[in-house]
Write a protein that holds these residues in place. Structure first.
Motif, short mmCIF file in Angstrom:
data_model
loop_
_atom_site.label_atom_id
_atom_site.label_comp_id
_atom_site.label_asym_id
_atom_site.label_seq_id
_atom_site.Cartn_x
_atom_site.Cartn_y
_atom_site.Cartn_z
N THR A 70 0.83 -1.20 0.00
CA THR A 70 0.00 0.00 0.00
C THR A 70 0.86 1.25 0.00
O THR A 70 0.58 2.23 -0.70
N ILE A 71 1.93 1.25 0.80
CA ILE A 71 2.83 2.40 0.86
C ILE A 71 3.45 2.65 -0.52
O ILE A 71 3.51 3.79 -0.99
N ASP A 72 3.93 1.58 -1.18
CA ASP A 72 4.48 1.73 -2.53
C ASP A 72 3.44 2.31 -3.49
O ASP A 72 3.73 3.21 -4.28
N ALA A 73 2.20 1.78 -3.40
CA ALA A 73 1.15 2.23 -4.31
C ALA A 73 0.80 3.70 -4.08
O ALA A 73 0.64 4.47 -5.03
N THR A 74 0.69 4.11 -2.81
CA THR A 74 0.34 5.51 -2.53
C THR A 74 1.49 6.45 -2.90
O THR A 74 1.25 7.57 -3.36
N ASN A 75 2.73 5.99 -2.72
CA ASN A 75 3.86 6.80 -3.16
C ASN A 75 3.81 7.03 -4.67
O ASN A 75 4.08 8.13 -5.16
N GLU A 76 3.48 5.97 -5.41
CA GLU A 76 3.38 6.09 -6.86
C GLU A 76 2.24 7.02 -7.25
O GLU A 76 2.36 7.82 -8.19
N MET A 77 1.10 6.95 -6.54
CA MET A 77 -0.02 7.84 -6.83
C MET A 77 0.38 9.30 -6.63
O MET A 77 0.09 10.16 -7.47
N ASP A 78 1.05 9.57 -5.53
CA ASP A 78 1.44 10.95 -5.23
C ASP A 78 2.53 11.44 -6.19
O ASP A 78 2.55 12.62 -6.57
N LEU A 79 3.40 10.53 -6.61
CA LEU A 79 4.42 10.90 -7.58
C LEU A 79 3.78 11.23 -8.92
O LEU A 79 4.15 12.21 -9.58
N ASN A 80 2.79 10.43 -9.33
CA ASN A 80 2.04 10.74 -10.56
C ASN A 80 1.41 12.12 -10.49
O ASN A 80 1.46 12.90 -11.45
N THR A 81 0.81 12.43 -9.33
CA THR A 81 0.19 13.74 -9.15
C THR A 81 1.24 14.85 -9.25
O THR A 81 1.02 15.88 -9.91
N GLY A 82 2.37 14.65 -8.60
CA GLY A 82 3.44 15.64 -8.65
C GLY A 82 3.93 15.88 -10.07
O GLY A 82 4.13 17.01 -10.50
N LEU A 83 4.12 14.78 -10.83
CA LEU A 83 4.57 14.90 -12.21
C LEU A 83 3.54 15.63 -13.06
O LEU A 83 3.88 16.44 -13.92
N LEU A 84 2.25 15.34 -12.81
CA LEU A 84 1.19 15.97 -13.60
C LEU A 84 1.14 17.48 -13.37
O LEU A 84 1.10 18.26 -14.33
N VAL A 85 1.18 17.89 -12.10
CA VAL A 85 1.09 19.34 -11.84
C VAL A 85 2.39 20.04 -12.23
O VAL A 85 2.38 21.20 -12.65
N ALA A 86 3.52 19.33 -12.12
CA ALA A 86 4.80 19.93 -12.51
C ALA A 86 4.84 20.14 -14.02
O ALA A 86 5.30 21.20 -14.50
N THR A 87 4.38 19.15 -14.77
CA THR A 87 4.35 19.27 -16.22
C THR A 87 3.34 20.32 -16.66
O THR A 87 3.61 21.14 -17.54
N SER A 88 2.16 20.33 -16.03
CA SER A 88 1.12 21.30 -16.39
C SER A 88 1.56 22.72 -16.08
O SER A 88 1.19 23.66 -16.79
N SER A 89 2.36 22.91 -15.04
CA SER A 89 2.77 24.26 -14.65
C SER A 89 3.69 24.91 -15.67
O SER A 89 3.86 26.13 -15.68
N THR A 90 4.28 24.10 -16.57
CA THR A 90 5.16 24.67 -17.59
C THR A 90 4.37 25.22 -18.77
O THR A 90 4.90 25.99 -19.57
N THR A 91 3.09 24.81 -18.89
CA THR A 91 2.30 25.23 -20.05
C THR A 91 0.99 25.90 -19.66
O THR A 91 0.43 26.66 -20.44
#
Length: 273
Positions: free
Chosen positions: A43-64
């Motif tokens: 579960t910890i691995d899965a939630t870390n991956e979920m939060d990392l996905n979110t971070g990548l999405l907002v980081a990528t979106s913030s450039t455009t």
């Protein structure tokens, strides 16, 4: 069989897993907390991956995207502080939470960027603030640092520190660790995340249960994580503990939530997130 199901009940309540046994042998498992730590670790691995996905999405979106514009796929209010780096992005799911893809989150993620995540040396830090996924409270920090040396093979280190998972019953599982991640698909489309595929090639993390017993999980076979999938889809983790030892197998690269845990004695358990 009944004894095994009873011992594995902690996984069901603690880690939101459904567990079925593919063996009538309990494999000598006699420690409920050690067993529940298997479920907690996945579960910890899965939630870390979920939060990392979110971070990548907002980081990528913030450039455009425009400041405070919420990217598709996130049911949260987004606030971007700064037009140049370093930037801070707050992802606010609210105090009552919101649901996306049958996953309810509440609280905040604070994402700090020293530069674009695609630039060598840049770091993305994700902090959890009064943050829940479904009924699990999550604390800790994820540091995602670009360590690329070959442009065609982007690479990052992922460090989790002060990690803590608190289940609905108040049981606390602490965790920390470091993984090395390489991107193997989607490199040519840096502003498109859906086609990204990552390989976790090495690393380990430790999970400590409420009674102090700990498990160390080490990459045994490269883990495959598709951005478009919520969960890891392939690979193995070696599990080492005071009593419990074995292997977690994530399957055959299917985009599903099925896993198998096999003890060193050969007893096998099917887990479904």
């Amino acid at each position: 069989m009944k004894k095994t199901i009873f011992l594995l009940a902690a996984i069901c309540t603690t880690a939101l897993f459904y567990v079925s046994c593919s063996s009538n042998d309990d494999g000598g498992i006699t420690n409920t907390i050690d067993v529940s730590a298997i479920g907690a670790s996945i579960t910890i691995d899965a939630t870390n991956e979920m939060d990392l996905n979110t971070g990548l999405l907002v980081a990528t979106s913030s450039t455009t995207a425009k400041t405070a514009e919420t990217p598709a796929g996130i049911c949260a209010a987004i606030t971007v502080s700064g037009t140049t780096y370093p930037k801070t992005i707050t992802v606010d799911y609210g105090t009552t939470g919101c649901t996306d893809n049958q996953i309810t989150r509440k609280g905040k993620l604070k994402v700090t960027l020293t530069g674009p995540v695609t630039t060598t040396g840049s770091k993305m830090t994700i902090e959890r603030i009064d943050y829940f996924i479904n009924s699990l409270k999550l604390d800790g920090t994820i540091e995602y640092t670009n360590t690329t040396t070959v442009a065609t093979v982007p690479q990052w280190s992922r460090k989790v520190s002060n990690g803590k998972l608190t289940d609905p019953l108040g049981n606390i599982f602490t965790n920390s660790g470091m993984y090395t991640t390489k991107q193997t698909a989607g490199v040519d489309t840096p502003l498109v995340l859906a086609d990204n595929v990552y390989e976790i090639t090495e690393g380990s993390h430790m999970v400590t249960a409420p009674n102090g017993a700990s498990l160390t999980l080490t990459v045994k076979e490269t883990l495959i994580k598709k951005y478009s999938c919520t969960f890891i889809s392939k690979g193995q983790l070696k599990v080492e503990g005071s009593i419990l030892n074995g292997v977690i197998d994530y399957g055959n690269n299917d985009c599903d939530s099925k896993y198998t845990f096999t003890t060193e004695s050969g007893a096998s358990y099917n887990l479904i997130m």
